[in-house]
Enzyme design. Sequence first.
Site, PDB file in Angstrom:
ATOM      1  N   ARG A  68       0.854  -1.193   0.000  1.00 28.46           N
ATOM      2  CA  ARG A  68       0.000   0.000   0.000  1.00 28.46           C
ATOM      3  C   ARG A  68       0.881   1.230   0.000  1.00 28.46           C
ATOM      4  O   ARG A  68       1.722   1.394   0.893  1.00 28.46           O
ATOM      5  CB  ARG A  68      -0.882   0.017   1.260  1.00 28.46           C
ATOM      6  N   THR A  99      -1.147   7.394  -0.655  1.00 30.91           N
ATOM      7  CA  THR A  99      -2.485   7.218  -1.259  1.00 30.91           C
ATOM      8  C   THR A  99      -3.242   6.044  -0.649  1.00 30.91           C
ATOM      9  O   THR A  99      -4.457   5.938  -0.823  1.00 30.91           O
ATOM     10  CB  THR A  99      -2.344   6.940  -2.765  1.00 30.91           C
ATOM     11  N   ASP A 119       0.336  -3.524  12.134  1.00 32.88           N
ATOM     12  CA  ASP A 119       0.877  -3.847  10.814  1.00 32.88           C
ATOM     13  C   ASP A 119       1.296  -5.315  10.797  1.00 32.88           C
ATOM     14  O   ASP A 119       2.286  -5.695  11.439  1.00 32.88           O
ATOM     15  CB  ASP A 119       2.073  -2.929  10.510  1.00 32.88           C
ATOM     16  N   ASP A 171       4.928  -6.152   9.562  1.00 34.25           N
ATOM     17  CA  ASP A 171       5.945  -5.794  10.554  1.00 34.25           C
ATOM     18  C   ASP A 171       5.947  -6.778  11.718  1.00 34.25           C
ATOM     19  O   ASP A 171       7.011  -7.149  12.234  1.00 34.25           O
ATOM     20  CB  ASP A 171       5.685  -4.380  11.093  1.00 34.25           C
TER      21      ASP A 171
HETATM   22  C1  PRP Z   1      -1.017  -4.887   4.223  1.00 32.53           C
HETATM   23  C2  PRP Z   1      -1.749  -6.203   4.295  1.00 32.53           C
HETATM   24  C3  PRP Z   1      -2.573  -6.182   3.029  1.00 32.53           C
HETATM   25  C4  PRP Z   1      -2.932  -4.729   2.914  1.00 32.53           C
HETATM   26  C5  PRP Z   1      -4.325  -4.537   3.418  1.00 32.53           C
HETATM   27  O1  PRP Z   1       0.076  -4.956   3.401  1.00 32.53           O
HETATM   28  O2  PRP Z   1      -0.907  -7.313   4.395  1.00 32.53           O
HETATM   29  O3  PRP Z   1      -1.876  -6.622   1.890  1.00 32.53           O
HETATM   30  O4  PRP Z   1      -2.019  -3.992   3.730  1.00 32.53           O
HETATM   31  O5  PRP Z   1      -4.778  -3.257   3.196  1.00 32.53           O
HETATM   32  P1  PRP Z   1      -5.884  -2.899   2.113  1.00 32.53           P
HETATM   33  O6  PRP Z   1      -7.010  -3.868   2.279  1.00 32.53           O
HETATM   34  O7  PRP Z   1      -6.255  -1.493   2.491  1.00 32.53           O
HETATM   35  O8  PRP Z   1      -5.261  -2.974   0.752  1.00 32.53           O
HETATM   36  P2  PRP Z   1       1.127  -3.750   3.284  1.00 32.53           P
HETATM   37  O9  PRP Z   1       0.749  -2.835   2.176  1.00 32.53           O
HETATM   38  O10 PRP Z   1       1.298  -3.118   4.625  1.00 32.53           O
HETATM   39  O11 PRP Z   1       2.426  -4.472   2.790  1.00 32.53           O
HETATM   40  P3  PRP Z   1       3.346  -5.570   3.528  1.00 32.53           P
HETATM   41  O12 PRP Z   1       2.564  -6.853   3.580  1.00 32.53           O
HETATM   42  O13 PRP Z   1       4.516  -5.642   2.629  1.00 32.53           O
HETATM   43  O14 PRP Z   1       3.684  -5.058   4.913  1.00 32.53           O
HETATM   44  N1  URA Z   2      -2.304  -3.443   6.799  1.00 30.16           N
HETATM   45  C1  URA Z   2      -1.988  -3.932   8.010  1.00 30.16           C
HETATM   46  O1  URA Z   2      -0.973  -4.618   8.174  1.00 30.16           O
HETATM   47  N2  URA Z   2      -2.798  -3.638   9.040  1.00 30.16           N
HETATM   48  C2  URA Z   2      -3.915  -2.915   8.893  1.00 30.16           C
HETATM   49  O2  URA Z   2      -4.636  -2.700   9.878  1.00 30.16           O
HETATM   50  C3  URA Z   2      -4.227  -2.414   7.603  1.00 30.16           C
HETATM   51  C4  URA Z   2      -3.398  -2.708   6.580  1.00 30.16           C
END
Ligand code: PRP
Ligand code: URA
Length: 211
Positions: free
Chosen positions: A106, A110, A202, A205
């Site tokens: 994400r 945005t 997160d 993380d």
């Molecule tokens: C997180 C999570 C999803 C997304 C959810 O990933 O694992 O993929 O956000 O959010 P959404 O429904 O609003 O799209 P992130 O973008 O944090 O990436 P990561 O898994 O690399 O930490």
């Molecule tokens: N991605 C995450 O990891 N946690 C949230 O709550 C939303 C998006």
Amino acid sequence: MQNKNAFVFEHPLIQHKLSLMRNKETSTKDFRELVDEVSMLMAYEVTRDLKLTDVEIETPIAKMTAKMLADRQIVLVPILRAGLGMVSGIQKLIPTAKVGHIGLYRDPDTHLPVEYYSKMPADLDKSTVIVVDPMFATGGSATAAIELLKAKGASDLRLVCIIAAQPAIDRMSAEHPDVPIFCGAVDDHLNENDYIVPGLGDAGDRIFGTK
Ligand code: PRP
Ligand code: URA
């Protein structure tokens, strides 16, 4: 449950482990193990409708007609990176599953998904495809993943997440009403950064120990 496509796992073991995951004091090691365990428990329900076929076998006592899974390819698709944490738990129950990867993150400003990687096994059109990602917040990442998979021929799709937010369920139901959603909880709302409230923070993380 406000959506006919969404199934919430009410099982006490899943609910207990989910609460441990939500707790901010839970360590990275424990969090990762909990994701693994919850994913394995979820796989049991998510695969409830897989087709069986009759096979002739011989037990030490007699011949019999037994049930085995029909020979349909199952493909797990983790959305990188947090989805990776859910793969090994499901593979414990479905060791023959193939794994395709979709890299999405994400954008911090945005909050929209940005694709950076995609590698899928062949014959997606003949496969049962299970998309996995612990967090389903705005639904942007998962709907983008479903669109990409449909463009590559997949039609038998399901999404498994650990925590869903209602806006994401509404979005997936509107854009892809054919895709069932399996989750451990439906949380109330998103904060100003589009994080799920109360959520678990997160997920990437917490699985990988970054931050
Ligand atoms: C997180 C999570 C999803 C997304 C959810 O990933 O694992 O993929 O956000 O959010 P959404 O429904 O609003 O799209 P992130 O973008 O944090 O990436 P990561 O898994 O690399 O930490
Ligand atoms: N991605 C995450 O990891 N946690 C949230 O709550 C939303 C998006």
